[in-house]
Design a protein around this motif. Structure first.
Motif, PDB file in Angstrom:
ATOM      1  N   THR A  57      33.829  48.540  40.442  1.00  0.00           N
ATOM      2  CA  THR A  57      33.600  47.100  40.570  1.00  0.00           C
ATOM      3  C   THR A  57      34.398  46.520  41.740  1.00  0.00           C
ATOM      4  O   THR A  57      35.524  46.921  41.999  1.00  0.00           O
ATOM      5  N   HIS A  69      36.238  43.477  44.026  1.00  0.00           N
ATOM      6  CA  HIS A  69      36.920  42.188  44.097  1.00  0.00           C
ATOM      7  C   HIS A  69      37.319  41.969  45.554  1.00  0.00           C
ATOM      8  O   HIS A  69      37.789  42.891  46.224  1.00  0.00           O
ATOM      9  N   VAL A  78      43.831  38.344  44.396  1.00  0.00           N
ATOM     10  CA  VAL A  78      43.588  39.573  43.636  1.00  0.00           C
ATOM     11  C   VAL A  78      44.899  40.330  43.528  1.00  0.00           C
ATOM     12  O   VAL A  78      45.531  40.636  44.547  1.00  0.00           O
ATOM     13  N   ALA A 128      46.858  43.756  41.602  1.00  0.00           N
ATOM     14  CA  ALA A 128      46.659  45.040  40.929  1.00  0.00           C
ATOM     15  C   ALA A 128      47.970  45.413  40.255  1.00  0.00           C
ATOM     16  O   ALA A 128      49.041  45.217  40.823  1.00  0.00           O
ATOM     17  N   VAL A 142      42.841  37.260  40.097  1.00  0.00           N
ATOM     18  CA  VAL A 142      42.288  38.323  39.265  1.00  0.00           C
ATOM     19  C   VAL A 142      43.345  39.412  39.170  1.00  0.00           C
ATOM     20  O   VAL A 142      43.935  39.809  40.179  1.00  0.00           O
ATOM     21  N   HIS A 162      43.822  43.211  38.252  1.00  0.00           N
ATOM     22  CA  HIS A 162      43.083  44.446  38.006  1.00  0.00           C
ATOM     23  C   HIS A 162      44.038  45.549  37.568  1.00  0.00           C
ATOM     24  O   HIS A 162      45.094  45.746  38.164  1.00  0.00           O
ATOM     25  N   SER A 212      40.819  42.265  34.880  1.00  0.00           N
ATOM     26  CA  SER A 212      39.794  43.189  35.367  1.00  0.00           C
ATOM     27  C   SER A 212      40.298  44.602  35.101  1.00  0.00           C
ATOM     28  O   SER A 212      41.501  44.870  35.234  1.00  0.00           O
ATOM     29  N   TYR A 213      39.371  45.487  34.729  1.00  0.00           N
ATOM     30  CA  TYR A 213      39.789  46.838  34.345  1.00  0.00           C
ATOM     31  C   TYR A 213      38.939  47.888  35.038  1.00  0.00           C
ATOM     32  O   TYR A 213      37.781  47.636  35.428  1.00  0.00           O
ATOM     33  N   SER A 214      39.521  49.059  35.200  1.00  0.00           N
ATOM     34  CA  SER A 214      38.816  50.176  35.796  1.00  0.00           C
ATOM     35  C   SER A 214      37.702  50.655  34.876  1.00  0.00           C
ATOM     36  O   SER A 214      37.690  50.363  33.679  1.00  0.00           O
ATOM     37  N   ASP A 230      40.183  54.028  40.114  1.00  0.00           N
ATOM     38  CA  ASP A 230      39.659  52.693  40.381  1.00  0.00           C
ATOM     39  C   ASP A 230      40.750  51.702  40.751  1.00  0.00           C
ATOM     40  O   ASP A 230      40.449  50.593  41.188  1.00  0.00           O
ATOM     41  N   ASN A 231      41.990  52.062  40.539  1.00  0.00           N
ATOM     42  CA  ASN A 231      43.109  51.164  40.843  1.00  0.00           C
ATOM     43  C   ASN A 231      43.870  51.723  42.045  1.00  0.00           C
ATOM     44  O   ASN A 231      45.054  52.039  41.968  1.00  0.00           O
ATOM     45  N   ASN A 237      38.135  48.149  45.805  1.00  0.00           N
ATOM     46  CA  ASN A 237      37.037  49.003  45.364  1.00  0.00           C
ATOM     47  C   ASN A 237      35.686  48.488  45.855  1.00  0.00           C
ATOM     48  O   ASN A 237      34.877  47.988  45.068  1.00  0.00           O
TER      49      ASN A 237
END
Length: 363
Positions: free
Chosen positions: A133, A135, A143, A145, A208, A210, A234-236, A243-244, A343
């Motif tokens: 997904t 962002h 954003v 993480a 957001v 993540h 937001s999650y992987s 994904d992170n 991502n």
């Protein structure tokens, strides 16, 4: 390149074929050698001297480094402040001081010729990541993480836990903590610390956040705190470990630093002292390759634009002094990256996000 002996054998075979009535054009087509080449090989000097290209005297390129410049590169690369850095960081740092000697590739070439270019890291070759997904961040605090990583201790089977939140746009670490246990309450405290440090309560648009699918980051208390702060989680994707990417890359940078203890931390205080020193170095000294080799703190505060413009001016002056070294090419692009994608899944997603972000930022 055909050797003299092979040429002579080919010409003998051609002479026999032509003596039998074959045309030169057909012979050329069969053996794969052009007619003009066969005629050139038949000249007396070609039969005795062969191909003279290897022994030809060619002028030295005007852009070639002089011996003095090569020695200057070696001297600079071996200075104490640059000895532990690769050319990709040395050259921008020199440019920030108003100095340009040569490009990164020239540094690498000179160091390799001098036997000073060796791989000193413990990392393996990177693996290709799958697109999850998307962002898009166009400024700080849009954003984030976050993740939790293990810090080994000197007791086998015992670990400390580093909780860390990273701003994706600037790569700045906005909050971190080290604890002896993995608990959702620690994650809640880190989120509150980040929100307080960055003044999230007074912002109209919340960031957001993540993270991966770990139980700690998805706990009910964590989700309740995110909801109260207005931060969107937001999650992987399930069963996808990469994904992170920004958080994982930061942890790799941390664990491959020379100061990282190979035998583990003696106690919690030592782990926290190491984390504090690393975050300070990462935010204020580390020239990050993903943001044009400025520090995360500079980019987070918006000071990177002036740094990059000054760096570009140094390159322009260097090109004006010796245009032949660039051979008609433009100087290195030091334009600021105004958009960072977490991502990137599709170009259409990033393109569609741009006007939305601009509308939110102007609100």
């Amino acid at each position: 390149m055909t050797s003299l002996e092979d040429r002579q054998q080919i010409l003998e075979a051609v002479a026999q074929a032509r003596g039998s009535g074959a045309r030169l054009a057909k012979i050329s087509e069969v053996i794969g050698v052009d007619c003009k080449t066969l005629r050139r090989w038949s000249r007396p000097e070609a039969l005795s001297l062969g191909d003279r290209r290897p022994s030809a005297v060619r002028p030295s390129p005007a852009s070639r480094l002089t011996e003095a410049e090569r020695q200057e590169i070696l001297a600079v690369a071996n200075r104490p402040e640059y000895a532990a850095l690769p050319p990709t960081r040395i050259v921008p740092m020199l440019a920030d001081n108003g100095v340009y000697i040569a490009s990164e590739s020239s540094f690498y070439r000179v160091l390799r010729d001098a036997g000073q270019l060796k791989h000193r890291g413990r990392s393996r070759a990177p693996v290709k990541q799958r697109p999850p997904t998307t962002h898009v961040a166009r400024g700080p605090n849009e954003v984030w993480a976050w993740d939790v990583t293990f810090l080994p201790t000197q007791v086998l089977g015992q670990w400390f836990y580093l909780y860390l939140i990273l701003d994706v746009f600037s790569r700045k670490v906005v909050a971190w903590e080290v604890h002896a246990t993995d608990d959702a309450d620690h994650a809640v405290r880190v989120v509150k610390r980040a929100a307080l440090a960055e003044g999230i309560a007074g912002r109209a648009n919340k960031p957001v956040l993540h993270g991966n699918n770990g139980a700690t980051l998805k706990a009910t208390t964590v989700l309740a705190m995110l909801n109260w702060l207005g931060i969107k989680p937001s999650y992987s994707r399930p069963r996808v470990s990469d994904d992170n990417a920004y958080a994982e890359a930061l942890f790799k940078t941390a664990k491959y630093r020379p100061e990282y203890p190979k035998r583990g931390f003696a106690d919690l205080d030592e782990a926290r002292q190491w984390a504090a020193a690393f975050v300070d170095w990462y935010n204020h000294e580390h020239r990050h390759s993903g943001i044009h080799y400025v520090t995360p703190a500079e980019r987070h505060a918006g000071a990177d634009r002036a740094v990059l413009e000054a760096r570009s001016a140094v390159y322009a002056q260097a090109k004006a002094r010796c245009p032949s070294r660039w051979n008609g090419r433009a100087i290195r692009n030091w334009d600021r990256h105004d958009q960072v994608t977490l991502n990137p899944e599709r170009d259409a997603v990033c393109s569609a996000a741009s006007p939305i972000m601009l509308k939110q930022n102007s609100a």
